[in-house]
Motif scaffolding. Structure first.
Motif, short mmCIF file in Angstrom:
data_model
loop_
_atom_site.label_atom_id
_atom_site.label_comp_id
_atom_site.label_asym_id
_atom_site.label_seq_id
_atom_site.Cartn_x
_atom_site.Cartn_y
_atom_site.Cartn_z
N SER A 262 1.70 4.12 -3.63
CA SER A 262 0.74 5.01 -4.29
C SER A 262 0.15 5.94 -3.24
O SER A 262 -0.22 5.51 -2.16
CB SER A 262 -0.37 4.20 -4.93
OG SER A 262 -1.45 5.02 -5.23
N TYR B 57 0.80 -1.23 0.00
CA TYR B 57 0.00 0.00 0.00
C TYR B 57 0.82 1.26 0.00
O TYR B 57 0.30 2.34 0.10
CB TYR B 57 -0.93 -0.01 1.21
CG TYR B 57 -1.75 -1.25 1.21
CD1 TYR B 57 -2.86 -1.35 0.39
CD2 TYR B 57 -1.37 -2.36 1.96
CE1 TYR B 57 -3.58 -2.51 0.33
CE2 TYR B 57 -2.09 -3.53 1.90
CZ TYR B 57 -3.19 -3.61 1.08
OH TYR B 57 -3.90 -4.75 1.00
N ASP B 58 2.13 1.12 -0.08
CA ASP B 58 2.92 2.31 0.18
C ASP B 58 3.46 2.97 -1.06
O ASP B 58 4.07 4.01 -0.97
CB ASP B 58 4.05 1.99 1.15
CG ASP B 58 4.85 0.81 0.69
OD1 ASP B 58 4.59 0.32 -0.41
OD2 ASP B 58 5.73 0.39 1.43
N THR C 166 -2.60 7.40 -3.37
CA THR C 166 -4.05 7.49 -3.37
C THR C 166 -4.75 6.31 -2.71
O THR C 166 -5.95 6.20 -2.81
CB THR C 166 -4.58 7.63 -4.80
OG1 THR C 166 -4.22 6.48 -5.53
CG2 THR C 166 -4.06 8.86 -5.46
N THR C 167 -4.03 5.43 -2.08
CA THR C 167 -4.72 4.29 -1.49
C THR C 167 -4.44 4.19 0.01
O THR C 167 -3.35 4.48 0.47
CB THR C 167 -4.32 2.98 -2.16
OG1 THR C 167 -2.91 2.84 -2.11
CG2 THR C 167 -4.78 2.93 -3.60
N PHE C 168 -5.46 3.75 0.72
CA PHE C 168 -5.31 3.47 2.13
C PHE C 168 -4.75 2.06 2.31
O PHE C 168 -5.04 1.16 1.52
CB PHE C 168 -6.69 3.52 2.81
CG PHE C 168 -7.19 4.89 3.10
CD1 PHE C 168 -6.76 5.59 4.22
CD2 PHE C 168 -8.10 5.49 2.24
CE1 PHE C 168 -7.25 6.86 4.48
CE2 PHE C 168 -8.57 6.77 2.50
CZ PHE C 168 -8.14 7.46 3.61
N SER C 169 -3.98 1.85 3.35
CA SER C 169 -3.62 0.48 3.72
C SER C 169 -4.79 -0.09 4.51
O SER C 169 -5.66 0.65 4.96
CB SER C 169 -2.36 0.51 4.57
OG SER C 169 -2.67 0.90 5.88
N GLN D 167 2.46 6.85 1.91
CA GLN D 167 3.27 7.89 1.27
C GLN D 167 3.39 9.12 2.17
O GLN D 167 4.44 9.74 2.25
CB GLN D 167 2.67 8.29 -0.08
CG GLN D 167 3.20 7.48 -1.23
CD GLN D 167 4.68 7.68 -1.42
OE1 GLN D 167 5.16 8.80 -1.53
NE2 GLN D 167 5.42 6.60 -1.42
N THR E 184 -2.02 14.58 -1.47
CA THR E 184 -2.12 13.29 -0.81
C THR E 184 -3.33 12.50 -1.28
O THR E 184 -3.52 11.37 -0.88
CB THR E 184 -2.25 13.44 0.72
OG1 THR E 184 -3.57 13.96 1.02
CG2 THR E 184 -1.22 14.38 1.28
N GLY F 279 -5.93 1.61 7.40
CA GLY F 279 -6.42 2.97 7.24
C GLY F 279 -5.31 4.01 7.24
O GLY F 279 -5.54 5.17 7.54
N LEU G 28 -2.03 6.12 5.30
CA LEU G 28 -1.53 6.58 4.01
C LEU G 28 -0.01 6.53 4.07
O LEU G 28 0.63 7.44 4.59
CB LEU G 28 -2.01 8.01 3.74
CG LEU G 28 -3.52 8.17 3.62
CD1 LEU G 28 -3.90 9.65 3.65
CD2 LEU G 28 -4.03 7.54 2.34
#
Lengths: 272, 272, 272, 272, 272, 272, 272
Positions: B8, B5-6, B10-13, B20, B122, B16, B18
């Motif tokens: 991009s 998840y890291d 624009t996506t949550f892990s 990046q 973000t 929940g 972010l």
């Protein structure tokens, strides 16, 4: 571990690094070295020409140094094609500023404009950073002669003397011991004071001395060989009597003379 | 597990988070520390200059602190090139507000504008967050002197004293025990009341005291070494008799004096 | 198995779920709790302030509750930076509506506008959902006081009493047993009727009772500790004699009084 | 094997299937059931309310059924946030049609517009299908009362009686045996003829009968429990004496009466 | 091996194939069959209705056959939602042509327009091909009655008789032996000549014969079962005395009559 | 190894190849063959019709050869749907040129326009190359009759005789030995001279001879079978007495005559 | 290791290389060789025609050399379709410059424009670099005859003699020993001086000598075979008496004469 984060310019690695920018800097570290030295009456930039061939046409103007406007020039290390785009941006900005405000653009304003342009290529998707570093030499009324260095990230900083391109670390450490040592002791860290003009405090070199120092640095950074007149480009910026900014690329004869002086000096000092 | 998840923004892990944004914050935690302290008659911001070299040109203005408008300034930790973009945004916003409404922009309005700009980076694809944190110091008629901190996510909050950059946790815990303890007991948690002006309740430091406290904090956050005048930049904002906001970068001499006082104080107290 | 479908907001998993939205909701479940309670003469929203430090500046307005227009406010759980964007949208919408139709925007219209805005971020590529949940409190002539809850998917629903943020399940089950029990039996499921105004049917709390109930819920949802005046923000909306909507953040003194009453009540009841 | 083709809405699997659309349909199959039944003097739609809580505010209008224009309404199964977007589209379309042509929009025209809008989200990149199915009930002069069903792919079809949402297969098979059997034999397959109005051929239920049938279907599709008045929403559309279309959500009292009748009928029949 | 190239519409496989287009064609091969037959005095299209239920409302117009303009209609096999988009395009094109040139659009012009629209969805990124095949029936003064077939790639061709959808190969081979054999021998390959009108050369069926032939083909392509009047839709286009193009969907009674004739014929011939 | 580079049109493989373009060419190599031959008084293009069925409607115009303007035509091998797009482009270009300059477009100008259009689809992301090759036949005053061939890469070249599509290598080698041998020796490589018109130097075939040669070539490239009149399309372009360009598709009768002559010739020569 | 970074044009590899650009250069290294030689009274460009066939139509103009404007031409190695796009750009630029400033475009200005255009295709996403290298020959009043070489990266440089395409290294080393050796010694590295015109210092070849030298170089770079008149294209640019720039492609007869001279020379020298 760095692998996952280095193929896209728009993502940070877990350590907070931007790999693409670092790789672009790598591209520059393989490029021909450029030395910039601030003199008390001008600025000197000396660049190594990496590719030399008898079949190359004599460059009509200079090869590594570009005039940006009447009072600013830059020296390039990295991808020439990328540099051309940024040089066009800089010239456009300088001309527009002069047209709009009817006075020459302050050097730092010009440098920041180019660097902001570079920054965008490190933050937006579908782009790569510019693979080019610059030395900017310039003169304005507010701050006199100035020398800036910028890198692909869009960072820039003002220097009294600096080196970009191959072996720049070696060049910088030589500059540290050789620049401005005549009037004060050899400790470069003590040179800064607050209010007095820089030239009053340390014995800044004049343009001629700066040229010799630049050649000495290039001698050190160029692999094995000693600098020859045809492998380097010596640029000086100074003011004429009318106060106009004079851009000058030394002829081969003049460059040879400088090299000879450096060699003589080295011989008499018994070191290289 | 965090790996997927890291890369991009624009996506949550699944938890929940972010990633990046967290990595961008990591970039800041390696940057030079900045301390901000609200004084009863002004604001103090002290910043560590990470790179010092005798060859660096004397900065024409300041290096880590930027004036945004007549009554606001900011201090930066992180990627300078990113910061330049946001500082331009802030200056533009302040100037437009002043032009449109014919009165100075309220500080929080200015801060929120910059932070909303950050937030967008973000949430949208093809972008990375800005790798920069800010301290904002400002003065407006409604709320007097103010100090804000923002991070790459676009969050911001008002502080009486705070630290950004390397070792900010150590700095904050020092501030907690040292800030505003003279009039009340050492328990920082008890300081807040509702209606009275802050300076009536706790013994807020004056600008001179705040400068000394800031230096003490930097002493703690800088690795090993004690702060020297050339490695730090001390900024104060206060009002002159005419009620105008005065931005001041302390000269090296003045900074040395502050450091000497801090050292003396530490010596007499026998601690540090 | 969920792995393949969760890194993009625009795809369904084979079970028909949108993982990114669920992860965004996860982000909210770690955020400070907010309780909303509809009273017969107003609305109460109580929020936990997660970060408290003596060094935080006293918030000029409120911290977790935002006024949207004269007759609507919201309470936030989740990413503050995301919330700011949506709050700006809501304020803009309310102001435009008032300007266009020359009457205050109906509350549900305002809520739906914000939620449609959120929905778009769950369906289009290159975006992530907003990581924020809202409680909306408002008053309009058609429906009196109202309380809505929305989540990152863009869903919203009207409630008599609800909880968002950390431990919201525990909070909701307490509300179920405590809300509106005075006039009728404890079975919340029997409360709904069709045509009569809500306050005629069940013994809706008044604002003061709702405040106490909200504090009781926060006492339960906050980890271990009992709510202290400085860790919570109590907001009430009611009508003054002129029929204007009054937004009020309780002062610390007022909040302490409410907490004391709750403690006394608990002590006398010998439970909690 | 399905794995490769299901994460993008824009590609066919080798068997010619669009997995994303199928997954979106899956999302609907977990949603609250809605039953639609065409009566000879109106249309009935009955929906299960999945989430019921005493704390939910009494919905100001309806919860699962939405008025689209004076002569059309829809019932929703699936993601409410997605549905809101499409309902706005439908209302806009109906209003524009009425404004442009000065007559009410034909029902099928309205349905097709919404479905074409849905279709686009199954064919273009960077989008996901709408996770929502609709029952459309409407009346126009050309075709009288009509009932349509649409799914995430953008397909739609007209029905005399149908079910969407959870357990829709069970519901449909009950409808098959129960709908229109009074005048003809139980074989639903024989009902269609060509030219005569539908109500002349089969004994279409009247609105009251259709309500009872709808409740019977919901009793079957809802897990375990028997339908209670508060868990379902009964909507009827009929014409008043002036020929105007009347939208009506049954009150809880009315709904209870219908349920009681169904229970009585089942008891007397000795089956369920 | 095909796997690498089939998830994107914009790339060729090493064998020069476009897999997405082939998969879209696969989607059509599972759809209800449509037969088109050119008669000497009209065109016949017969389609299988895959989904039949007594609960389906009687289609107001036709279900598988769509009128495009006064002199053209089409029959659909594949995704209905996709077909609707293309049918709208076709109608728009026909109406615009008629408006612009004040004469009916030539059939091939109309077909090519739809097919060019389809082609774009096979060449640009972020799109999938339309999962639908068409039979186009039409009449224009230049070429009389015409029958075209198109597929998802955007290819189209004119036919005297053809089949799309499930089991189209079986249907085509039956057509080959049965179409136009009355006047000439059974060898379909010999039918083409150059200059004479088609109907002079071979014994083209009249509309009634074509209807029977179409039913025979559907009998063959439909799995197991014999075609029943309610599972098929028979469309004829012919000219009335005024030379106007008449579109006609056979009523169930008429369809039953045709089926009965086919059965009788088969019985007398002793084969199926 | 080629695998990594072949799924995107915008990247070079390490050997400097564009795989997508090569795969598109592969698509053409499976398509029906087209032969083009420049005659001294015209141009001949003969194409194999791959799909023949007695059920196919007689093409109203031609099937493989398309008129572009009064003085240019093209023959197609590859995806027909792709070809239609490019043919529309070519017709548009020719018409615009004629309108703008009031003279017919030079043939090479027309060819280059189509090819530049093709090239773009090999360089930009999100696109695939056009899967179609063309033979262009044309006449202009400057250069007389001309024959060009283009492929999916956007390359084109002028030919005296060439073959595209299946087995084009076999066809080309036959052309090499048979074309223009009557006046000079059989060595095709010696034919080129500089200044004299081509027809003066070699014995260029006339249109009738070229037709026979084209049929001979098709006989060779078509698998197994000998060309039959219905499987090939013979196109000739020549000038009438008024100097107008005449486009002609041979009727089946005419084609049969040509085939008969070829067969007779082969029989007399005792070879195939 | 290079694998990860070579499929996207917009990313640097860890060594700071742009693989896509290198692969595009690879495409050129397989293309037909072009030699450019600056003569004292003109410029000569000789190109190998890779594909020769007796069936190829005689090119109407040249095949590998393109006139850009009255005073500039270019020779191409690489993908012809790509080159056409850039040649159109160059012609447009030259014409616009002439129109805007009413004087011919300086050659370097023209070259830089094309190269900046190329550069963009190496920095932006969704594009591939142009797979083409150029030799630019031109004349302007300021700098006389000039010869430039550019590659896919957008770099360019001026040369006295250079080679692009297959075996360019072998060609360059021959040029190094053979170019300009008549007046001075064979050491090409000594040729450069500063202020005197080039032709005064070294014995620059005249156009005839340059033609012979070019043929000698092609003899070396072409695989095995000796250059024949039909496999090469000899282009000369010189000034006529009126000072106009004359572009000339040598006829086959003229080319044969040159080849004969080269052969004779080689024979007399006893070497190749």
């Amino acid at each position: 571990m760095a692998r996952r984060y280095d193929s896209s310019t728009t993502t940070f690695s877990p350590e907070g690094r931007l790999h693409q920018v670092e790789y672009a800097i790598e591209a520059i570290n393989n490029a021909g070295t450029s030395v910039g030295i601030l003199a008390k009456n001008g600025v000197v930039m000396a660049s190594e020409k990496k590719i030399t061939s008898g079949l190359l046409a004599q460059a009509r103007t200079s090869e590594k140094t570009y005039k940006l406007c009447a009072h600013a020039a830059c020296s390039v290390a990295g991808l020439t094609a990328d540099a051309n785009i940024l040089i066009d941006q800089a010239r456009l900005r300088a001309a527009r500023y002069a047209y709009q405000y009817q006075e020459p653009i302050p050097i730092e304003n010009l440098v920041e404009h180019v660097c902001n342009y570079k920054q965008a290529y490190t933050q937006y998707g579908g782009l790569r950073p510019f693979g080019v570093a610059f030395l900017f030499a310039g003169y304005d009324e507010a701050h006199g002669f100035q020398l800036y260095q910028s890198d692909p990230s869009g960072n820039y900083s003002g220097w009294k003397a600096t080196v970009i391109g191959a072996n720049n670390q070696a060049g910088k450490s030589l500059l540290k011991t050789e620049y401005g040592v005549s009037k004060k002791d050899g400790d470069g860290d003590e040179m800064k004071t607050d209010d007095a003009p820089l030239s009053d405090v340390i014995e800044m070199p004049d343009v001629a001395e700066a040229c010799r120092l630049a050649v000495k640095v290039l001698n050190k950074t160029m692999d094995g060989a000693v600098a020859s007149a045809e492998k380097l480009e010596l640029f000086t910026m100074s003011l004429d009597e009318a106060g106009n900014c004079v851009h000058k690329i030394l002829t081969e004869a003049e460059a040879k003379a400088v090299i000879a002086e450096v060699d003589a000096e080295a011989a008499s000092a018994g070191d290289t």
